[in-house]
Design a protein around this motif. Structure first.
Motif, PDB file in Angstrom:
ATOM      1  N   LEU A 273       2.309  -9.248   4.795  1.00 27.44           N
ATOM      2  CA  LEU A 273       1.670  -9.142   4.479  1.00 27.44           C
ATOM      3  C   LEU A 273       0.486  -8.425   4.734  1.00 27.44           C
ATOM      4  N   GLY A 274       0.019  -8.848   5.276  1.00 26.13           N
ATOM      5  CA  GLY A 274      -1.732  -8.751   6.005  1.00 26.13           C
ATOM      6  C   GLY A 274      -1.679  -7.346   6.965  1.00 26.13           C
ATOM      7  N   VAL A 275      -1.104  -7.330   7.337  1.00 19.77           N
ATOM      8  CA  VAL A 275      -0.815  -6.077   8.296  1.00 19.77           C
ATOM      9  C   VAL A 275      -0.179  -4.702   7.707  1.00 19.77           C
ATOM     10  N   MET A 276       0.909  -5.029   6.413  1.00 17.85           N
ATOM     11  CA  MET A 276       1.307  -4.130   5.649  1.00 17.85           C
ATOM     12  C   MET A 276       0.224  -3.632   5.006  1.00 17.85           C
ATOM     13  N   GLY A 277      -0.456  -4.440   3.912  1.00 19.78           N
ATOM     14  CA  GLY A 277      -1.748  -4.212   3.190  1.00 19.78           C
ATOM     15  C   GLY A 277      -2.840  -3.282   3.568  1.00 19.78           C
ATOM     16  N   SER A 278      -2.821  -3.473   4.388  1.00 16.64           N
ATOM     17  CA  SER A 278      -4.368  -3.543   5.291  1.00 16.64           C
ATOM     18  C   SER A 278      -3.844  -1.663   6.446  1.00 16.64           C
TER      19      SER A 278
ATOM     20  N   GLY B 225      -6.341  11.920   6.337  1.00 16.35           N
ATOM     21  CA  GLY B 225      -5.974  10.419   5.898  1.00 16.35           C
ATOM     22  C   GLY B 225      -6.140   8.994   6.909  1.00 16.35           C
ATOM     23  N   PHE B 226      -6.181   8.845   7.881  1.00 15.60           N
ATOM     24  CA  PHE B 226      -6.287   8.208   8.633  1.00 15.60           C
ATOM     25  C   PHE B 226      -7.780   7.657   8.384  1.00 15.60           C
ATOM     26  N   LEU B 227      -9.037   8.464   8.224  1.00 19.65           N
ATOM     27  CA  LEU B 227     -10.265   7.890   8.292  1.00 19.65           C
ATOM     28  C   LEU B 227     -10.145   7.864   6.690  1.00 19.65           C
ATOM     29  N   PHE B 228      -9.743   8.401   5.642  1.00 21.53           N
ATOM     30  CA  PHE B 228      -9.709   7.620   4.336  1.00 21.53           C
ATOM     31  C   PHE B 228      -8.890   6.169   4.580  1.00 21.53           C
ATOM     32  N   THR B 229      -8.038   5.930   4.902  1.00 22.14           N
ATOM     33  CA  THR B 229      -7.613   4.346   5.528  1.00 22.14           C
ATOM     34  C   THR B 229      -8.430   3.542   6.002  1.00 22.14           C
ATOM     35  N   VAL B 230      -8.788   3.846   6.870  1.00 25.22           N
ATOM     36  CA  VAL B 230      -9.706   2.999   7.427  1.00 25.22           C
ATOM     37  C   VAL B 230     -11.216   2.820   6.512  1.00 25.22           C
ATOM     38  N   PHE B 231     -11.737   4.016   5.900  1.00 26.06           N
ATOM     39  CA  PHE B 231     -12.914   3.948   4.993  1.00 26.06           C
ATOM     40  C   PHE B 231     -12.214   3.040   3.428  1.00 26.06           C
TER      41      PHE B 231
ATOM     42  N   THR C  90     -14.442  -0.655   2.970  1.00 22.61           N
ATOM     43  CA  THR C  90     -14.882  -0.735   1.425  1.00 22.61           C
ATOM     44  C   THR C  90     -14.173  -2.302   0.992  1.00 22.61           C
ATOM     45  N   ALA C  91     -12.612  -2.242   0.842  1.00 18.23           N
ATOM     46  CA  ALA C  91     -11.671  -3.224   0.026  1.00 18.23           C
ATOM     47  C   ALA C  91     -12.675  -4.390   1.184  1.00 18.23           C
TER      48      ALA C  91
ATOM     49  N   GLY D 295     -15.686  -5.415  -0.125  1.00 14.91           N
ATOM     50  CA  GLY D 295     -16.587  -6.416  -1.845  1.00 14.91           C
ATOM     51  C   GLY D 295     -17.192  -5.475  -1.702  1.00 14.91           C
ATOM     52  N   TRP D 296     -16.964  -4.112  -1.926  1.00 11.33           N
ATOM     53  CA  TRP D 296     -17.847  -2.909  -2.835  1.00 11.33           C
ATOM     54  C   TRP D 296     -17.339  -2.960  -4.094  1.00 11.33           C
ATOM     55  N   LYS D 297     -17.924  -3.133  -5.259  1.00 12.22           N
ATOM     56  CA  LYS D 297     -17.449  -3.118  -6.889  1.00 12.22           C
ATOM     57  C   LYS D 297     -17.193  -1.951  -6.781  1.00 12.22           C
ATOM     58  N   TYR D 298     -17.053  -0.251  -5.999  1.00 13.20           N
ATOM     59  CA  TYR D 298     -16.394   0.428  -6.847  1.00 13.20           C
ATOM     60  C   TYR D 298     -15.514   0.970  -5.530  1.00 13.20           C
ATOM     61  N   ALA D 299     -14.669   0.438  -4.665  1.00 11.46           N
ATOM     62  CA  ALA D 299     -14.100   0.650  -4.109  1.00 11.46           C
ATOM     63  C   ALA D 299     -12.539   0.504  -4.426  1.00 11.46           C
ATOM     64  N   TYR D 300     -11.908   0.020  -6.224  1.00 10.45           N
ATOM     65  CA  TYR D 300     -11.100   0.072  -6.991  1.00 10.45           C
ATOM     66  C   TYR D 300     -10.985   1.278  -6.903  1.00 10.45           C
ATOM     67  N   THR D 301     -11.770   2.709  -6.900  1.00 14.56           N
ATOM     68  CA  THR D 301     -11.861   4.229  -6.616  1.00 14.56           C
ATOM     69  C   THR D 301     -11.457   4.644  -5.712  1.00 14.56           C
ATOM     70  N   ILE D 302     -11.294   3.559  -4.724  1.00 13.07           N
ATOM     71  CA  ILE D 302     -10.818   4.965  -3.678  1.00 13.07           C
ATOM     72  C   ILE D 302      -9.399   4.599  -3.901  1.00 13.07           C
ATOM     73  N   PRO D 303      -8.065   5.326  -3.272  1.00 11.58           N
ATOM     74  CA  PRO D 303      -6.750   5.135  -3.444  1.00 11.58           C
ATOM     75  C   PRO D 303      -6.248   4.695  -2.023  1.00 11.58           C
ATOM     76  N   PHE D 304      -6.835   4.954  -0.729  1.00  7.96           N
ATOM     77  CA  PHE D 304      -6.229   4.387  -0.236  1.00  7.96           C
ATOM     78  C   PHE D 304      -6.401   2.871  -0.272  1.00  7.96           C
ATOM     79  N   ALA D 305      -7.615   2.394  -0.869  1.00  7.95           N
ATOM     80  CA  ALA D 305      -8.023   1.180  -0.644  1.00  7.95           C
ATOM     81  C   ALA D 305      -7.040   0.334  -1.443  1.00  7.95           C
ATOM     82  N   HIS D 306      -6.213   0.756  -2.580  1.00 10.54           N
ATOM     83  CA  HIS D 306      -5.287   0.184  -3.604  1.00 10.54           C
ATOM     84  C   HIS D 306      -4.693  -0.937  -3.066  1.00 10.54           C
ATOM     85  N   PRO D 307      -4.396  -0.193  -1.620  1.00 13.46           N
ATOM     86  CA  PRO D 307      -2.767  -1.439  -0.777  1.00 13.46           C
ATOM     87  C   PRO D 307      -3.330  -3.260  -1.056  1.00 13.46           C
ATOM     88  N   MET D 308      -4.457  -2.879   0.259  1.00  7.70           N
ATOM     89  CA  MET D 308      -5.401  -4.191   0.197  1.00  7.70           C
ATOM     90  C   MET D 308      -6.053  -4.217  -1.000  1.00  7.70           C
TER      91      MET D 308
END
Length: 266
Positions: free
Chosen positions: A63-68, A188-194, A198-199, A202-215
């Motif tokens: 899961l650590g590899v998959m989610g991130s 897509g890669f840049l957004f994934t890294v971002f 953010t995830a 622990g940025w409080k607005y990270a939930y607004t970023i779709p690319f942070a959702h798996p993490m």
């Protein structure tokens, strides 16, 4: 409906011999083999732990590899590959000249992308579960057969699938807009890294970023499971990240249809 089914079958036949399709099968299989070999090689360090702990250590390695990183990058690659077939062969004009509505063609492509993502994630869960019992067969000292993690394991992967739908829709739209490799993959890669950064911060607005959702989904799973005083291994399937991911998926899906419907196919 008939046009949708015909288009869906067409997507399968076009991709069944490509890496876009086989990546959904081979990546879970290869990763399971590699991590299982690592656990087998270091079995002496894992054997003293109780059955539940052994399973959580084994599943956590995946899961650590998959989610991130792995799920977002697989989604980016698969969505690009599905539409790149038409871009590369300049088949959009021929495709839309068929007696099938644009809606059927577009929705079939989108749901085929969802299918590949669902296939990949479900195979991860299945191979992880099977790998635990296979290792238990070769190393009887393992205790994987003493704890049933199947329900929890498949629920974890269902949440990861739901968390990745927003990424899939965004990347599907990008692959419609651009025919070249660099733009959708690079963005897509840049957004994934971002999203990962953010995830993890622990940025409080990270939930607004779709690319942070798996993490974020992974963090919520482990936080709820490990943080319960009653030691019951349960977690919420739906939370704000999942709702936003599904909302982004729906909105982007509709936008994508208008993009392809208004496009002038030369």
């Amino acid at each position: 409906m008939k046009g949708f089914i015909l288009s869906l079958k067409s997507e399968f036949y076009k991709t069944r011999k490509t890496l876009a399709f086989w990546s959904a099968i081979l990546f879970p299989l290869v990763l399971c083999c590699l991590i299982s070999f690592g656990f087998y090689y270091n079995s002496a360090k894992i054997i003293p732990f109780p059955a539940e702990t052994q399973w959580f250590r084994f599943v956590g390695a995946f899961l650590g590899v998959m989610g991130s990183l792995l799920i977002p990058m697989l989604v980016i690659f698969q969505t690009f590959s599905i539409n790149n077939i038409e871009h590369r062969s300049e088949m959009w004009k021929s495709l839309f000249s068929l007696p099938i509505s644009k809606w059927s063609i577009y929705s079939a492509k989108y749901f085929y992308a969802l299918f590949l993502n669902a296939l990949c994630i479900s195979l991860f869960a299945s191979f992880i579960f099977a790998s635990g019992y296979i290792m238990n067969f070769f190393v009887p000292e393992f205790k994987f057969n003493q704890y049933d993690i199947s329900g929890l394991l498949f629920k974890m992967h269902l949440k990861l699938f739901l968390a990745s739908t927003g990424i899939l829709s965004i990347q599907f739209l990008f692959s419609l807009l651009w025919a070249d490799f660099l733009k959708p993959m690079g963005i897509g890669f840049l957004f994934t890294v971002f999203g990962i950064i953010t995830a993890n911060l622990g940025w409080k607005y990270a939930y607004t970023i779709p690319f942070a959702h798996p993490m974020l989904a992974l963090q919520n799973i482990m936080g709820q499971i490990m943080g319960r005083e009653d030691k019951q291994r349960v977690f919420d399937l739906m939370d704000k990240e999942i709702y936003i991911s599904l909302g982004v998926a729906v909105i982007t899906f509709v936008i994508g249809y208008f993009v392809i419907n208004k496009r002038n196919i030369k």
